[in-house]
Design a protein around this motif. Structure first.
Motif, mmCIF file in Angstrom:
data_model
loop_
_atom_site.group_PDB
_atom_site.id
_atom_site.type_symbol
_atom_site.label_atom_id
_atom_site.label_comp_id
_atom_site.label_asym_id
_atom_site.label_seq_id
_atom_site.Cartn_x
_atom_site.Cartn_y
_atom_site.Cartn_z
ATOM 1 N N ASP A 1 -60.161 44.314 -19.909
ATOM 2 C CA ASP A 1 -60.847 43.413 -18.716
ATOM 3 C C ASP A 1 -59.822 43.197 -17.724
ATOM 4 O OD1 ASP A 1 -59.682 41.032 -19.161
ATOM 5 O OD2 ASP A 1 -60.947 40.742 -20.934
ATOM 6 N N ILE A 2 -60.394 42.451 -16.666
ATOM 7 C CA ILE A 2 -59.626 42.296 -15.468
ATOM 8 C C ILE A 2 -58.306 41.440 -15.708
ATOM 9 C CG2 ILE A 2 -60.635 40.571 -14.299
ATOM 10 C CD1 ILE A 2 -60.080 42.034 -11.897
ATOM 11 N N ASN A 3 -58.518 40.623 -16.826
ATOM 12 C CA ASN A 3 -57.330 39.869 -17.241
ATOM 13 C C ASN A 3 -56.514 40.079 -18.405
ATOM 14 O OD1 ASN A 3 -58.267 37.651 -15.594
ATOM 15 N ND2 ASN A 3 -59.845 37.227 -16.664
ATOM 16 N N SER A 4 -56.829 41.348 -18.653
ATOM 17 C CA SER A 4 -55.932 42.135 -19.988
ATOM 18 C C SER A 4 -54.598 42.380 -19.469
ATOM 19 C CB SER A 4 -56.719 43.297 -20.617
ATOM 20 O OG SER A 4 -57.777 42.741 -21.195
ATOM 21 N N THR A 5 -53.626 42.359 -20.480
ATOM 22 C CA THR A 5 -52.250 42.931 -20.136
ATOM 23 C C THR A 5 -52.098 44.308 -20.505
ATOM 24 O OG1 THR A 5 -51.376 41.852 -22.119
ATOM 25 C CG2 THR A 5 -51.215 40.708 -20.233
ATOM 26 N N ARG A 6 -53.102 44.793 -21.608
ATOM 27 C CA ARG A 6 -52.889 46.270 -21.951
ATOM 28 C C ARG A 6 -54.328 46.456 -22.339
ATOM 29 N NH1 ARG A 6 -49.718 45.789 -27.691
ATOM 30 N NH2 ARG A 6 -50.502 47.978 -27.618
ATOM 31 N N PHE A 7 -54.519 48.112 -22.584
ATOM 32 C CA PHE A 7 -55.615 48.416 -22.864
ATOM 33 C C PHE A 7 -55.493 48.619 -24.440
ATOM 34 C CE2 PHE A 7 -55.558 50.151 -18.354
ATOM 35 C CZ PHE A 7 -56.736 50.124 -17.894
ATOM 36 N N SER A 8 -56.960 48.625 -25.039
ATOM 37 C CA SER A 8 -57.249 49.184 -26.203
ATOM 38 C C SER A 8 -57.740 50.481 -26.148
ATOM 39 C CB SER A 8 -58.520 48.344 -26.985
ATOM 40 O OG SER A 8 -59.733 48.357 -26.127
ATOM 41 N N ALA A 9 -57.652 51.214 -27.352
ATOM 42 C CA ALA A 9 -57.893 52.633 -27.595
ATOM 43 C C ALA A 9 -58.894 52.742 -28.573
ATOM 44 C CB ALA A 9 -56.554 53.321 -27.916
ATOM 45 N N VAL A 10 -60.071 53.580 -28.203
ATOM 46 C CA VAL A 10 -60.956 53.962 -29.081
ATOM 47 C C VAL A 10 -61.275 55.525 -29.094
ATOM 48 C CG1 VAL A 10 -63.603 53.639 -29.353
ATOM 49 C CG2 VAL A 10 -62.158 51.869 -27.988
ATOM 50 N N SER A 11 -61.566 55.824 -30.146
ATOM 51 C CA SER A 11 -61.676 57.498 -30.539
ATOM 52 C C SER A 11 -63.161 57.756 -30.018
ATOM 53 C CB SER A 11 -61.207 57.702 -31.903
ATOM 54 O OG SER A 11 -61.378 59.262 -32.150
ATOM 55 N N MET A 12 -62.992 58.957 -29.351
ATOM 56 C CA MET A 12 -64.273 59.254 -28.985
ATOM 57 C C MET A 12 -64.734 60.471 -29.813
ATOM 58 S SD MET A 12 -64.694 59.562 -24.801
ATOM 59 C CE MET A 12 -63.116 60.417 -24.468
ATOM 60 N N PRO A 13 -65.954 60.503 -30.647
ATOM 61 C CA PRO A 13 -66.357 61.546 -31.588
ATOM 62 C C PRO A 13 -67.025 62.817 -31.108
ATOM 63 C CG PRO A 13 -67.851 59.770 -31.630
ATOM 64 C CD PRO A 13 -66.723 59.368 -30.620
ATOM 65 N N ILE A 14 -66.396 63.508 -29.975
ATOM 66 C CA ILE A 14 -66.749 64.654 -29.099
ATOM 67 C C ILE A 14 -65.833 65.848 -29.710
ATOM 68 C CG2 ILE A 14 -67.483 63.237 -27.307
ATOM 69 C CD1 ILE A 14 -65.041 63.994 -25.963
ATOM 70 N N VAL B 1 -52.111 34.026 -29.370
ATOM 71 C CA VAL B 1 -51.493 34.529 -28.345
ATOM 72 C C VAL B 1 -51.332 35.971 -28.410
ATOM 73 C CG1 VAL B 1 -49.021 34.739 -27.662
ATOM 74 C CG2 VAL B 1 -49.803 32.341 -28.108
ATOM 75 N N LEU B 2 -51.260 36.510 -29.683
ATOM 76 C CA LEU B 2 -51.350 37.981 -29.761
ATOM 77 C C LEU B 2 -52.737 38.489 -29.440
ATOM 78 C CD1 LEU B 2 -49.586 38.510 -33.245
ATOM 79 C CD2 LEU B 2 -48.725 38.995 -30.777
ATOM 80 N N TYR B 3 -53.590 37.803 -29.503
ATOM 81 C CA TYR B 3 -55.194 38.288 -29.124
ATOM 82 C C TYR B 3 -55.506 37.986 -27.439
ATOM 83 C CZ TYR B 3 -60.224 38.640 -28.618
ATOM 84 O OH TYR B 3 -61.464 39.021 -28.406
ATOM 85 N N THR B 4 -54.673 37.290 -26.830
ATOM 86 C CA THR B 4 -55.056 37.384 -25.393
ATOM 87 C C THR B 4 -54.216 38.251 -24.809
ATOM 88 O OG1 THR B 4 -53.275 35.574 -25.404
ATOM 89 C CG2 THR B 4 -55.254 34.758 -25.382
ATOM 90 N N GLN B 5 -52.845 38.699 -25.672
ATOM 91 C CA GLN B 5 -52.283 39.970 -24.982
ATOM 92 C C GLN B 5 -52.856 41.340 -25.488
ATOM 93 O OE1 GLN B 5 -48.119 38.995 -26.242
ATOM 94 N NE2 GLN B 5 -48.050 37.530 -24.956
ATOM 95 N N GLY B 6 -53.995 41.118 -26.157
ATOM 96 C CA GLY B 6 -54.542 42.497 -26.486
ATOM 97 C C GLY B 6 -54.023 43.203 -27.733
#
Length: 375
Positions: A332-345, A31-36
């Motif tokens: 993705d279009i079915n997600s309920t939230r975004f994941s965050a990824v740090s950009m090494p710039i 359940v937690l995985y499907t909710q992101g």
């Protein structure tokens, strides 16, 4: 007297309780995985600083990058390695698609293949307004469409520069807005606006190259700014509605969607359908500060709230990526939230320039440009 052991029963009971607890934890994890939930962990991705600067007319070219420095057109890999360069002089423009590049400057027309080799370079004798490349043909819009004395014309060439066809009658007193190839590059659509009508009106024409006009559609007085082919249909995006037509110019009214207040910022073909990514029009001016996205894919019409203000967003596969000053957000279009990824710039991201076919995003920090591999 017969004796019984209670220890075995207790062990079996504890075993069942343990299995029940594991089952509950597994269900909770799913359940937690499907909710992101687990995807919200911050991860780092790779980035390479490219030698081009953000003002040099940068365009994705498959898995490579094209840029024009005001004198030459360069093709480099996402690792920054030069593949080729071609000198075209100052004041030129170019369009790249399907492994073909068309370049125009004044009356001069050039066609390059994927390897940067010129297949045509000649003066066509008329001022070129713009040109569009396809996998099999080139469309060149030329002439003077602001004068009642001259007709604007569209001439079609093959990728070797052989002239195949020309259409001018349909563009008398018209301003040609755009053109593009579809259906494996065998067909072309054009949009043109009536210059002298009391109300501005846009017309879409479709052609089978070197054959015939296959259809015409009146798009009305709203501005049409993008046409995308997917699943055998033309998705026509205007400032008010998304409308769907076949190649004859016949509309499917039931597929129309109101998009007033939203501007298309990226598109892709997913499962033979157009995946369309929009942002609020008010947030897509000279400097993008996007806080919300809208994604349309078939009957799915979903809005996503971003965790932070973003300078741009794009599509790769079925995933949506948005770029803030420091983070890359994924859903993705079915997600309920975004994941965050740090950009090494180095520095803060100021602009998103596009996505390469291998899932590498082009992100600018001021003048500097980075190739960022998306997760």
């Amino acid at each position: 007297m017969q004796s019984y052991s209670l220890g075995g029963n207790r062990k079996r009971k504890r075993g069942w309780i343990f299995l029940a607890v594991i089952a509950v934890l597994l269900i909770a994890a799913v359940v937690l995985y499907t909710q992101g939930f687990f995807r919200s962990v911050v991860r780092r991705v790779g980035a390479v600083k490219l030698r081009c600067v953000s003002t040099q007319d940068i365009q994705p070219f498959g898995a490579d990058v094209l840029y024009y420095d005001g004198d030459s057109l360069f093709c480099i890999t996402s690792a920054g390695v030069e593949r080729w360069n071609y000198r075209i002089g100052s004041g030129a423009s170019y369009h790249a698609a399907d492994g073909i590049i068309v370049i125009w400057r004044g009356t001069q027309l050039s066609i390059l293949n994927r390897n940067g080799r010129s297949t045509y370079d000649n003066n066509i004798g008329e001022e070129i307004q713009f040109a569009r490349a396809g996998s099999k043909y080139i469309a060149v819009v030329h002439g003077n469409n602001a004068s009642g004395d001259d007709r604007t014309a569209i001439t079609f060439y093959n990728t070797s520069g052989e002239k195949l066809d020309m259409e001018s009658t349909a563009y008398q007193d018209m301003l040609v807005l755009d053109a593009g190839f579809f259906a494996n590059g065998d067909y072309v659509w054009t949009t043109a606006m009536d210059l002298y009508g009391t109300v501005p009106s846009t017309t879409m024409n479709t052609y089978q190259v070197s054959s015939m006009n296959t259809g015409t559609a009146d798009l009305g007085d709203t501005l049409t700014y993008k046409i995308i082919y997917a699943g055998g249909m033309l998705n026509v995006i205007g400032t008010r509605r998304l409308r769907v037509f076949d190649y004859h110019g016949t509309e499917t009214p039931s597929a129309s969607v109101l998009v007033y207040g939203w501007k298309l910022i990226d598109d892709a073909s997913v499962d033979s359908k157009a995946m369309l990514l929009f942002a609020p029009t008010s947030q897509t001016n000279d400097i993008m500060n996007i806080t919300e996205l809208r994604c349309i894919l078939g009957k799915i019409d979903k809005r996503l709230t971003l965790p932070d203000e973003c300078v741009g967003a794009g599509i790769f596969g079925r995933n949506i990526y948005a770029f803030s000053s420091q983070f890359l957000y994924k859903a993705d279009i079915n997600s309920t939230r975004f994941s965050a990824v740090s950009m090494p710039i180095t520095g803060e991201a100021t602009e998103y320039l596009g996505m390469l076919s291998d899932g590498t995003a082009l992100v600018a920090t001021g003048l500097d440009v980075y190739a960022v591999t998306v997760p």
